[in-house]
Structures are given as structure tokens and as C-alpha cells.
Design an enzyme around this catalytic site. Structure first.
Site, PDB file in Angstrom:
ATOM      1  N   ARG A  27       0.823  -1.216   0.000  1.00  0.00           N
ATOM      2  CA  ARG A  27       0.000   0.000   0.000  1.00  0.00           C
ATOM      3  C   ARG A  27       0.852   1.259   0.000  1.00  0.00           C
ATOM      4  O   ARG A  27       0.519   2.250  -0.655  1.00  0.00           O
ATOM      5  CB  ARG A  27      -0.939  -0.022   1.211  1.00  0.00           C
ATOM      6  N   SER A 169     -12.936  -9.325   3.121  1.00  0.00           N
ATOM      7  CA  SER A 169     -11.636  -9.386   2.443  1.00  0.00           C
ATOM      8  C   SER A 169     -11.067  -7.990   2.250  1.00  0.00           C
ATOM      9  O   SER A 169     -11.687  -7.138   1.613  1.00  0.00           O
ATOM     10  CB  SER A 169     -11.794 -10.068   1.078  1.00  0.00           C
ATOM     11  N   GLN A 171      -8.523  -7.324   0.496  1.00  0.00           N
ATOM     12  CA  GLN A 171      -8.114  -7.153  -0.902  1.00  0.00           C
ATOM     13  C   GLN A 171      -9.288  -6.652  -1.734  1.00  0.00           C
ATOM     14  O   GLN A 171      -9.143  -5.755  -2.561  1.00  0.00           O
ATOM     15  CB  GLN A 171      -7.569  -8.474  -1.446  1.00  0.00           C
ATOM     16  N   ASP A 321      -3.924 -15.056   8.121  1.00  0.00           N
ATOM     17  CA  ASP A 321      -2.692 -15.548   7.495  1.00  0.00           C
ATOM     18  C   ASP A 321      -1.876 -16.453   8.429  1.00  0.00           C
ATOM     19  O   ASP A 321      -0.871 -17.028   8.013  1.00  0.00           O
ATOM     20  CB  ASP A 321      -1.827 -14.364   7.038  1.00  0.00           C
ATOM     21  N   LYS A 348      -6.003 -19.349  -0.755  1.00  0.00           N
ATOM     22  CA  LYS A 348      -4.818 -18.515  -0.467  1.00  0.00           C
ATOM     23  C   LYS A 348      -3.673 -18.947  -1.392  1.00  0.00           C
ATOM     24  O   LYS A 348      -3.915 -19.536  -2.440  1.00  0.00           O
ATOM     25  CB  LYS A 348      -4.433 -18.656   1.015  1.00  0.00           C
ATOM     26  N   ARG A 352      -4.664 -23.953   1.867  1.00  0.00           N
ATOM     27  CA  ARG A 352      -3.893 -24.126   3.111  1.00  0.00           C
ATOM     28  C   ARG A 352      -4.472 -25.199   4.030  1.00  0.00           C
ATOM     29  O   ARG A 352      -3.744 -25.774   4.828  1.00  0.00           O
ATOM     30  CB  ARG A 352      -3.764 -22.788   3.852  1.00  0.00           C
ATOM     31  N   ARG A 394       4.067 -19.517   3.787  1.00  0.00           N
ATOM     32  CA  ARG A 394       3.685 -19.691   5.201  1.00  0.00           C
ATOM     33  C   ARG A 394       3.638 -21.169   5.593  1.00  0.00           C
ATOM     34  O   ARG A 394       3.890 -21.518   6.737  1.00  0.00           O
ATOM     35  CB  ARG A 394       2.360 -18.983   5.481  1.00  0.00           C
TER      36      ARG A 394
HETATM   37  C1  S3P Z   1      -4.209  -9.064   2.497  1.00  0.00           C
HETATM   38  C2  S3P Z   1      -5.468  -9.471   2.838  1.00  0.00           C
HETATM   39  C3  S3P Z   1      -5.801 -10.856   3.191  1.00  0.00           C
HETATM   40  C4  S3P Z   1      -4.553 -11.664   3.519  1.00  0.00           C
HETATM   41  C5  S3P Z   1      -3.463 -11.445   2.524  1.00  0.00           C
HETATM   42  C6  S3P Z   1      -3.066  -9.981   2.502  1.00  0.00           C
HETATM   43  C7  S3P Z   1      -3.996  -7.645   2.152  1.00  0.00           C
HETATM   44  O1  S3P Z   1      -6.443 -11.464   2.094  1.00  0.00           O
HETATM   45  O2  S3P Z   1      -4.877 -13.030   3.607  1.00  0.00           O
HETATM   46  O3  S3P Z   1      -2.333 -12.227   2.835  1.00  0.00           O
HETATM   47  O4  S3P Z   1      -2.844  -7.176   2.185  1.00  0.00           O
HETATM   48  O5  S3P Z   1      -4.979  -6.964   1.842  1.00  0.00           O
HETATM   49  P1  S3P Z   1      -8.024 -11.287   1.833  1.00  0.00           P
HETATM   50  O6  S3P Z   1      -8.257  -9.860   1.756  1.00  0.00           O
HETATM   51  O7  S3P Z   1      -8.285 -11.972   0.550  1.00  0.00           O
HETATM   52  O8  S3P Z   1      -8.681 -11.957   2.974  1.00  0.00           O
END
Ligand code: S3P
Length: 434
Positions: A27, A169, A171, A321, A348, A352, A394
């Protein structure tokens, strides 16, 4: 293919730093790139994932000094200053990079292709393709699940939407908020539970106004389009998700006491501290401070007898994570640990749940795989064996930590190059504590 060999260890002791937070590094460089002015980022993660994000931005004309190192100087080009890259942008293994970058790039006036490695190309992108398309983006991947490569066509205009995400999420939320910066009107994203909020914190730090609301159907964030970002200097905290491997190692190896300094303790990420404490771990969090948008602290953890717990819901989301390393803590704990509400783990960097169930069985841990989690019968000895990372950083590091308490020789972990995506120097750091 690289392998790691780890055998039963004596006490781990010392005070260390872990590399910069992966989520925050992505970010920092992405928002710095579209800000106005120059941002100095320190503590940037030199892992492949975040470096791939920085390289992709450089390929679109952003001048970044110090590429490949921990100190970056990012010369922001403003929201409209990115340029057509020479070819497809290869984001390696990084789902965060692909999903956030999609939000940023679907609003540009040039087409772009986003691709990645064999693992990333098996991860579903419909979760972002759907809302971004609703905003007016022209974006698609392969097949019904929109697997990468993602093709993004030049876009005239995006419009704000009110989107309720079926999954919590960060993301997805971040991709929509970044597209929302370019959209006409207000964009609101609601998720069933609040996921990590690094994007929101960083946007606010750069001068963007956001509205947050707790609603009956979850947690929502709104952004109005057209807001500009002001460049800011920023120190990336140590990654709590990387610290987690050392924390569990210290909790399970007899005689250990380890301090990890300057680690991010954003409350949307600290599930691992809560879970380990519930399991009986002795953890202290000292020197808590907030210097910039993220809180940081020093974490000390000592070996103790762990016991089984039940984990799900919001608590698990705050440790999403950490599933692979929680499995190792559970294997060392007395009793039966139940992990549920974790179906997201199947998409993921690897599946996992399946990966950990298979590898734990190889090292003598009794597990039952469920559709949305795992049941782990802990407390029996862990046996050294030859195990596989499934190409997942991981999983690789978690199995290495299991090696520290294994009997019967060396734990051999195959296919461990993936560790470089998030934790360069992991093995050396672990060795330095012996
Ligand atoms: C992340 C959000 C998480 C996490 C990933 C990093 C991020 O995923 O599992 O390792 O930096 O926004 P999700 O948003 O898909 O849950």
C-alpha cells in the site's frame, strides 16, 4: 529446488527485528506512486511480493529510487500520471498486488494485462472483477472464476457503487476503494466483518476522507471520488505475520524467550496474540506507540505449556494468514484444537487447509480436515520427515518451526524458495536465536 533442513533445537533466545509488513509495503508504494509529491518509505519489505508491486509501478513511469532495498523514495505522479507499461505486468505470487492493482488500473485511460506465477494464476479474481465491472470497469480473466491473467481495457469513466461483499476481504475492499478514488460520486463497500484496514489508514494519512460505519449487515467504508493524495514519509512496521513464526517457535521450544521489536499491532491483525494467549502462552506487548498511521510495539514471548482452543469468526479473521503456524502451535498443545469459519484458506497461496492437513499427517500429527477448517489432536510427539511447502511461504516456514521440536532426525522441507516472497532471511534469523 531449494530445501531447508531443521533439527530439534535448544532454547531460542534474543531480540530481533522481522522484515517490513507485506500488506503495508504494497500500500505504501502504490499510494505513494499516485500521490502528489515525494514519499520516503523506510522499512519496505524486500520480499518478492512487494518488490513486484514496486516494479509494476516503475513500469508505468513512476520513478522509484532504492528499488530492491528497504529505503525507497517514490516520486508520485498523481492520480492521472501513470503511463502505459511496455508489456504485461508480472506480479509473481502476490494476490494482494493483483487485486489492489486492478482497482487502481481499471480506471486508467490505457489497457493493461496483469499476470503472475503458476500459483497466482489459479486464484479466483471474480471477487474483484464483479464489483469493478459494476463500477464500469472492463476487466476479465480466464473462465467463470476469472483466473489471471487479467485483461483490463481502457476506461472512460467509473461510477460509484454501493457494494455488499459476501466475504470479509481487505483485498476486495481495497480494490473497490482505490477504484472509488477515480469514480464519479461515492463508493461504499460493506463486508460482513471488518477486515484489515491498512488501506483506509494509509489513505487518511495521505489526506483522503473516508466514512466508516457499523451496520446491521456488517462494516462499511465510503469514499468520494476525485480526492487527491498528498505524499507522506512513512516507516513500515515489522510484519506481525512474520513475527508469528518466531512467536510460536519461542512458545514451543523449551527454555526459549524471544523479543521481536517494532512490530505492527494493528487490531485487525492481532488475532495471533489473542489466540496464543488463549492457549496459555506468556506474551508481553511493550513500548506501544503510534508514529504514523499504524500502531507498533515490541513483543516478548516465552515458552509455556500450551492447551487447545476453539477458533472461528472475527478472531480467526484477525489471524487469517496465521493458520499454518497456528496448526503447529495446536500440534504442540494438549488437547483438541478446532478451527472453523476458515473456508477462505482454500484460495490462499495454496489450499492451506489441504496442504497443512497433508503435511501434518506426514509428521505424525493427527488431524481431521473439514470444509471450513481443521481439527487438530495435539500433544503427541512431532516426528521429523520430508515435507513439502506446496509453493506456499507460510506453509514452508510453519513446517520449519515444527522441525525445531521434532524427534527422529532432520525435518526436510522441500520447495522453499517461496519464503522469499514475504520473509527474506527467515532461516538465518531463526539460526541467530539458537
Ligand atoms: C491481504 C489481505 C488478506 C490476507 C493477505 C493480505 C492484504 O487477504 O490473507 O495475505 O494485504 O490486503 P483477503 O483480503 O483476501 O482476505
Amino acid at each position: 529446488m531449494e530445501e531447508i533442513k531443521i533439527k530439534r533445537s535448544g532454547p531460542l533466545r534474543g531480540s530481533v527485528h522481522v522484515p517490513g509488513d507485506k500488506s503495508i509495503s504494497h500500500r505504501a508504494v502504490m499510494l505513494g506512486a499516485v500521490a502528489e509529491g515525494t514519499s520516503r518509505i523506510s522499512g519496505f519489505l524486500t520480499g518478492e511480493d512487494s518488490v513486484n508491486t514496486a516494479r509494476a509501478l516503475a513500469a508505468m513511469g513512476v520513478e522509484i529510487e532504492g528499488m530492491g532495498g528497504t529505503e525507497l523514495v517514490v516520486h508520485g505522479v498523481g492520480l492521472r500520471g501513470l503511463k502505459t507499461p511496455g508489456g504485461a505486468l508480472d506480479l509473481g505470487n502476490s494476490g494482494t498486488s493483483m487485486r489492489l492493482m486492478s482497482g487502481l488500473l481499471c480506471a486508467q485511460k490505457f489497457p493493461v494485462t496483469l499476470t503472475g506465477d503458476q500459483y497466482l494464476c489459479k486464484r479466483p479474481m471474480t471477487r474483484i472483477v464483479k464489483p469493478l465491472s459494476m463500477m464500469g470497469a472492463i476487466i476479465s480473466g480466464r473462465g467463470e472464476k476469472n483466473y489471471p491473467p487479467l485483461e483490463i481495457k481502457a476506461c472512460g469513466k467509473l461510477k460509484g457503487i454501493n457494494y455488499s461483499s459476501p466475504i470479509a476481504s481487505a483485498q476486495v475492499k481495497s480494490a473497490i476503494l482505490l477504484a472509488g478514488l477515480y469514480a464519479e460520486g461515492t463508493t461504499t463497500v460493506t463486508e460482513p466483518m471488518k477486515s484489515r484496514d491498512h488501506t483506509e489508514r494509509m489513505l487518511r494519512y495521505m489526506g483522503v476522507e473516508l466514512k466508516e460505519q457499523l451496520k446491521a449487515d456488517g462494516h462499511s467504508v465510503s469514499i468520494s471520488g476525485g480526492q487527491r493524495l498528498s505524499a507522506r514519509d512513512f516507516a513500515v512496521p515489522g510484519d506481525l505475520s512474520s513475527a508469528a513464526f518466531l512467536m510460536v517457535a519461542a512458545a514451543i521450544v523449551p527454555g526459549s524467550k524471544v523479543t521481536i521489536k517494532d512490530v505492527g499491532i494493528n487490531p485487525t491483525r492481532t488475532g495471533i496474540i489473542d489466540i496464543l494467549r488463549m492457549m496459555g502462552a506468556r506474551i508481553t506487548v511493550d513500548n506501544v506507540r503510534e508514529d504514523g498511521p499504524e500502531p507498533i510495539a515490541d513483543i516478548t514471548i516465552e515458552r509455556s505449556e500450551l492447551h487447545a482452543v476453539e477458533i472461528g469468526g472475527d478472531l480467526f479473521l484477525r489471524a487469517i494468514d496465521e493458520f499454518p503456524i497456528i496448526c503447529i502451535a495446536a500440534a504442540a498443545a494438549h488437547g483438541t484444537t478446532v478451527i472453523k469459519d476458515a473456508a477462505e484458506l482454500r484460495v490462499k497461496e495454496s489450499d492451506r487447509i489441504a496442504a497443512m492437513a497433508g503435511e501434518l499427517a506426514k509428521i505424525g500429527v493427527k488431524v481431521v480436515e473439514t470444509t471450513d477448517g481443521m481439527i487438530i489432536h495435539g500433544g503427541s510427539p512431532v516426528h521429523a520427515a520430508e515435507v513439502n511447502s506446496h509453493g506456499d511461504h507460510r506453509v514452508a516456514m510453519s513446517l520449519a518451526v515444527a522441525g525445531l521440536i521434532a524427534d527422529g532426525g532432520e525435518m526436510v522441507i522441500n520447495d522453499t524458495e517461496c519464503i522469499n516472497t514475504s520473509f527474506p532471511g527467515f532461516v538465518e534469523l531463526l539460526e541467530s536465536l539458537k
